[in-house]
Design a protein around this motif. Structure first.
Motif, mmCIF file in Angstrom:
data_model
loop_
_atom_site.group_PDB
_atom_site.id
_atom_site.type_symbol
_atom_site.label_atom_id
_atom_site.label_comp_id
_atom_site.label_asym_id
_atom_site.label_seq_id
_atom_site.Cartn_x
_atom_site.Cartn_y
_atom_site.Cartn_z
ATOM 1 N N UNK A 154 70.206 37.211 9.479
ATOM 2 C CA UNK A 154 69.448 38.416 9.122
ATOM 3 C C UNK A 154 68.024 38.422 9.665
ATOM 4 N N UNK A 155 67.635 37.354 10.364
ATOM 5 C CA UNK A 155 66.250 37.252 10.818
ATOM 6 C C UNK A 155 65.882 38.455 11.685
ATOM 7 N N UNK A 156 64.699 38.996 11.399
ATOM 8 C CA UNK A 156 64.122 40.183 12.064
ATOM 9 C C UNK A 156 64.724 41.502 11.561
ATOM 10 N N UNK A 157 65.665 41.438 10.627
ATOM 11 C CA UNK A 157 66.200 42.692 10.070
ATOM 12 C C UNK A 157 65.392 43.084 8.825
ATOM 13 N N UNK A 158 65.444 44.377 8.470
ATOM 14 C CA UNK A 158 64.624 44.825 7.331
ATOM 15 C C UNK A 158 65.078 44.227 5.994
ATOM 16 N N UNK A 159 64.109 43.717 5.253
ATOM 17 C CA UNK A 159 64.411 43.047 3.991
ATOM 18 C C UNK A 159 65.104 43.969 2.989
ATOM 19 N N UNK A 160 64.560 45.160 2.819
ATOM 20 C CA UNK A 160 65.076 46.041 1.768
ATOM 21 C C UNK A 160 66.560 46.358 2.004
ATOM 22 N N UNK A 161 66.905 46.674 3.246
ATOM 23 C CA UNK A 161 68.283 47.100 3.534
ATOM 24 C C UNK A 161 69.247 45.922 3.459
#
Lengths: 574, 496
Positions: free
Chosen positions: A72-79
């Motif tokens: 998940x690195x670099x992906x948006x935390x909330x989503x």
């Protein structure tokens, strides 16, 4: 609802369980505490959870933010938090926003729709914003935070208890420019110099204005003159970044010539350990990359020079594509430059040397963070929220994690609002006005005519108007982008407390409001009220100076401050 | 950079290494032990085995994030292990579908774990387990019932080498060695220009003042209040210019000339190991053999080894660098001498010596080492009932122990719907039954947030036991979520 929750029913009552199930919760922050809170709110049976976080996932999050993994690195935390939580538990029902909570679209109206708000943020600015919105909309806020083994959860029931801003929070560290540029005495001064001065002048965006207070005195004239010369020379060097001789020139200038120039100011060194210009040993940029990976040990002078030379090569080669580069603790090229340059400066000034690992912590304002403290604080926060929904108001407690031999934390009844507070201690109202409504109309038609003011100052995030400042009078709300924002009205006759008006678009109309008189000083100094009395907040004075408006802050000549907290430093900025 | 960056900043790479090699055993799945495992796996524990013979129940679903309708009927330990393994592939998470009692009664199954986590075990079973593992493991029990709960830790010894002291500075001015003395003697204060005089490090000023003191008195460094005043006056007399900074520093640091004592806790540790067979210290064998060597060092040199750390001081660069070099050299010599004493001891006793870096680490921190002596489970209960204050927390403690006993004896996981259980719980809780109602109302179910809190606390304690850097609480922590308060029943001994 995950199950029958017999225990919860018996302990808190049927009503509480029903209220939990029908509550709409806002959770600001999907970091360490945010991930824990999502899990807890879901299991407790909270019906609707809205999650806001602007940030993306970083490798260093994975030791505690259990909803995220390598992929998940670099992906948006909330989503990602929303999706992964659902994989773990099909009962999860989250509305996620990858957004800045301070964005205007999260209006007062939007905040009003929540029953409870949790703050799981790590930066004061966003926390203050959410706090203000909660106080303005009368929404209970549970503000959680941790740093290493320490943490706290503050219960904020607007009008009844203190808000986040009722107590002063320590200001971010800042340093006098002269300390950074001329007389560093701690390793951190060298790091700030390397990052905020040297790096940004060589690679960063062009500085908007001089970092110096132009006020000259007899004491600092000579120093300011020399510092200006130094800065101009760096500007010249920047023009020649691609010249093969750049590194030599740079080292010669910043570690030798500039130091000699400082040494020539005898008075400066009468009471200080004088710097020693660098004796440049043999070094080669070829070793730089290998050395840069040895981040736990302190480099020698030659090693720092090698890393510096290598990082300069790497940064320069990026400039074709990027035009300018900003410091980012996770950008190895920029970190290597700052680690090497700061250590070279520290050795010149006889200050302690630091490993790259340690420089990163200081330059990036890194706060240690562990899963256990986040779990502890989140548990406490949700328990307080459930107690609030169960009507156990008298039992609500704010908690500080502070371990001693005989306890894990201290807890206290939340105190009453501070009448001097700029958030809790003001009058509030809302108004509607069309886009072409001017500041002058606001003052004359609304404030003077309807509310009976005689002289006022108006501020938003800057000064809009006061009796001596009329530049904006004919400007419209639209031109000044004041819709869906608060403006603060200060009574220049000093009689009434400040008034905060929330302006939305519509036909001209202002909500009736009673603006209490400012308490006299003796009252204001009296003890805080018992929250049980739940006396509504009273008053406060806010001046342009308090608001920290440009040009209104006073500082000693030559004492301009470099703020260590910059945008790129915020870790989980939401 | 690695994913543990934010915690390595607290406990260093060495600490992270200890976590990586640690092995935990969790006997019984509850929401609280699940949260415990989640926290340890995120932190990078090497291995954890979770043991539970039951399948997911309705009560699990209402308290645990990882158990829901989709996993109904599956074994609890295996469900948890599978989910939690996905949080960190560097940790090894094993779920064993077996009755924890089988483990408790089979010492061979317990032997390889550093920390064993239990939940809701009756006290005599806990005692039985303790007897099997106390020489090799720390035991932590987590009990969560509704809005109350507790965490209990049992251990023979817990030792700490790097206790994160605020400072390791020690100047040893009472016991000068030739290098520092001759450096000081090479400076003739009176012959210096004002500018140079202002840049003499305060360490030198203190040595000069002490020499003057010795000329006037023959009974050791200043100790009484008037003597200390006189000594400060000697320092003050060095002052040439108004408010001279290095002189003020010397006055502020005047206390450093007194003879540094071996800390009380350390002297007690010297006594405790004296005459013992070092092997009796089990897991702490290395620590106590280093303590014995330290005692021999002190007997030989009449002081502890120097750390080599110096405080900030105003000084010219050359002078400062010289002093740093002298102290570092001395500290290095001390470390070598200490290593010699220690290696001799190991040879004499036939012990496997610690690594070079462990010896140096111990030597550098020796003034600040710490040891805790814990108590076994039966002691903890008996001694606690003697405590007179905190009757409310004592009552919660008693009610929880009673509930553990009741569930265990009757092979139950809940007493929901059984009103006679209230009376039975009261019986099991002995005389301190005021809070039995609070425990009874939970029907033996957990509130997730309470369990998350307790799981966080227990994991933090397990981390401390693993890292040997921080002091765990001793030894029972009781929590009341409604009052939002904790109480620690203190027991055992701490030496520091």
């Amino acid at each position: 609802m995950s199950s029958t929750q017999r225990g919860l029913r018996t302990l808190l009552g049927e009503n509480a369980v029903k209220r939990i199930r029908t509550s709409k919760v806002l959770l600001v922050g999907a970091g360490g505490i945010g991930c824990e809170l999502i899990k807890e709110l879901v299991v407790a049976g909270f019906g609707e959870i809205h999650l806001v976080d602007l940030d993306t996932i970083d490798l260093s999050n994975l030791n505690r933010q259990f909803l995220f993994s390598q992929q998940h690195i670099k992906k948006p935390k909330a989503l990602v938090a929303r999706d992964v939580a659902k994989e773990f538990n099909p009962n999860v029902n989250i509305v996620a926003y990858q957004d800045n909570i301070m964005d205007a679209k999260f209006s007062v109206k939007w905040f009003e729709s929540f029953d409870l708000v949790f703050n799981a943020l790590d930066n004061a600015q966003a926390r203050q914003h959410v706090n203000k919105m909660c106080v303005a909309t009368n929404t209970p806020l549970f503000d959680c935070g941790t740093a290493g083994f320490l943490g706290q959860c503050q219960v904020i029931i607007p009008g009844k208890t203190e808000c986040y801003d009722c107590r002063e929070h320590p200001a971010p560290k800042s340093f006098a420019v002269c300390t950074i540029r001329s007389t560093p005495s701690l390793p951190i001064h060298s790091i700030v110099w390397a990052k905020s001065f040297l790096f940004s002048l060589l690679f960063g965006p062009p500085a908007a204005e001089s970092q110096f207070d132009e006020t000259e005195t007899d004491d600092n004239r000579e120093e300011l003159e020399k510092l200006r010369k130094e800065q101009n020379e760096l500007g010249d060097l920047r023009e020649n970044l691609t010249s093969p001789d750049f590194m030599n020139k740079l080292v010669h200038k910043i570690f030798m010539e500039d130091i000699k120039r400082l040494l020539s100011m005898d008075a400066m060194w009468e009471n200080r350990r004088a710097p020693v210009p660098l004796e440049v040993p043999e070094y080669s940029s070829k070793d730089g990359q290998t050395l840069a990976s040895q981040d736990q040990r302190v480099w020698t002078t030659a090693e720092s020079l090698s890393v510096l030379a290598d990082s300069v090569e790497r940064l320069v080669s990026r400039l074709e594509a990027e035009k300018e580069i900003s410091f980012d603790k996770d950008d190895e090229d920029t970190l290597d430059f700052v680690a090497a340059a700061s250590n070279l400066r520290s050795s010149i000034f006889g200050l302690g040397l630091k490993s790259k690992f340690a420089v990163k912590e200081i330059a990036g304002n890194i706060i240690p963070a562990i899963a256990t403290t986040n779990a502890i604080v989140s548990g406490l926060g949700v328990i307080e929220a459930m107690k609030y929904l169960a009507g156990l108001d008298a039992d609500l407690r704010s908690v500080n994690i502070w371990r001693s031999a005989d306890r894990v934390f201290t807890s206290e009844k939340p105190a009453a609002p501070n009448p001097e507070c700029l958030v809790s201690g003001v009058a509030r109202t809302t108004m509607t006005a069309p886009a072409d409504f001017t500041i002058n109309q606001l003052i004359e038609d609304i404030l003077k005519l309807k509310l009976g003011y005689s002289e006022v100052s108006i501020l938003s995030d800057r000064l809009l108007a006061d009796p001596d400042y009329d530049d904006n009078l004919e400007k419209t709300l639209q031109e000044l982008s004041l819709h869906d924002k608060f403006v603060t009205v200060i009574d220049d006759d000093d009689e009434r407390v400040n008034l905060e008006i929330y302006i939305t678009e519509g036909p001209v109309n202002i909500e009736q409001v009673e603006i209490p008189l400012r308490p006299n000083q003796s009252e204001a100094d009296s003890e805080l009220l018992d929250p049980a009395d739940s006396i509504p907040p009273i008053s406060s004075k806010r001046t342009a100076q308090d608001a920290g408006l440009p040009g209104t802050t006073s500082s000693a000549p030559g004492q301009t401050f470099v703020d260590l907290t910059e945008q790129d430093d915020a870790i989980d900025l939401t | 950079m690695n994913k543990y960056d934010r915690q390595i900043r607290l406990w260093s790479e060495a600490g992270q290494g200890s976590l990586k090699s640690a092995r935990h055993l969790v006997l019984g799945v509850t929401a609280a032990t699940t949260e415990f495992v989640k926290n340890m796996v995120l932190a990078g524990i090497g291995h954890v085995t979770i043991v539970d013979g039951n399948s997911v129940t309705e009560a699990d679903r209402s308290a645990s994030f990882f158990m829901h309708h989709d996993v109904d009927g599956s074994n609890r330990a295996q469900v948890i292990a599978q989910y939690i393994q996905s949080l960190n592939d560097e940790a090894e998470v094993v779920g064993a579908a077996e009755n924890p009692n089988h483990y408790i009664q089979t010492p061979e199954l317990l032997a390889s774990y550093d920390i064993i986590i239990t939940t809701r075990l009756a006290d005599d079973i806990l005692m039985q387990l303790w007897k099997n593992v106390c020489k090799t493991s720390v035991l932590i029990q987590i009990d969560s019932y509704g809005c109350v709960g507790q965490v209990r830790s049992f251990f023979l010894w817990h030792t700490i080498v790097d206790s994160h002291p605020e400072s390791r500075v020690e100047l040893y001015l009472h016991n000068l060695w030739s290098e520092i003395e001759s450096y000081s003697d090479s400076i003739d204060l009176e012959a210096l220009e004002n500018h140079d005089h202002e840049h003499i490090a305060f360490v030198v000023l203190l040595i000069k003042a002490l020499q003057e003191w010795k000329r006037r008195h023959h009974n050791g460094p200043p100790s009484t209040l008037p003597e200390k005043k006189e000594f400060k006056a000697i320092i003050k007399a060095f002052e040439r210019t108004y408010d001279q900074e290095n002189v003020s520093e010397a006055v502020r640091n005047a206390w450093r000339v007194s003879v540094p004592k071996v800390p009380e806790g350390l002297s007690k540790l010297f006594e405790i190991q004296e005459g013992c067979n070092l092997r009796e210290f089990g897991l702490q064998l290395t620590f106590f053999s280093l303590v014995r060597a330290l005692k021999q060092f002190v007997a030989k040199y009449d002081r502890l080894p120097l750390s080599g750390d110096l405080p900030d001081m105003k000084s010219d660069t050359a002078g400062y660098n010289r002093i740093v070099e002298i102290y570092r050299t001395k500290a290095k010599q001390d470390a070598e001498q200490f290593a010699r004493v220690y290696l001799n001891l190991c040879q004499l006793e036939g012990l496997e010596p610690a690594s070079q870096s462990e010896i140096e680490h111990f030597c550098k921190n020796c003034r600040h080492i710490r040891a805790l002596r814990g108590v076994p489970p039966n002691e903890d209960k008996r001694l606690n009932l003697r405590v007179h204050e905190d009757s409310e927390f004592k009552s919660i403690f008693s009610a929880i122990c009673g509930a553990n006993e009741y569930l265990y004896r009757n092979h139950l996981t809940t007493w929901y719907g059984d009103q006679s259980a209230a009376e039975a719980l009261r019986d099991y809780s002995a005389h301190y039954a005021d809070q039995v109602g609070l425990v009874y109302d939970s029907s033996a179910e957990e509130l997730h947030s309470v369990s998350a809190f307790l799981g966080g606390i227990a994991a933090q304690e397990a981390t401390k036991f693993t890292l040997h850097q921080y002091t765990p609480f001793m030894h029972t922590l009781v929590y009341d979520a409604i009052k939002q308060a904790t109480h620690v029943f203190l027991n055992g001994e701490i030496f520091n």
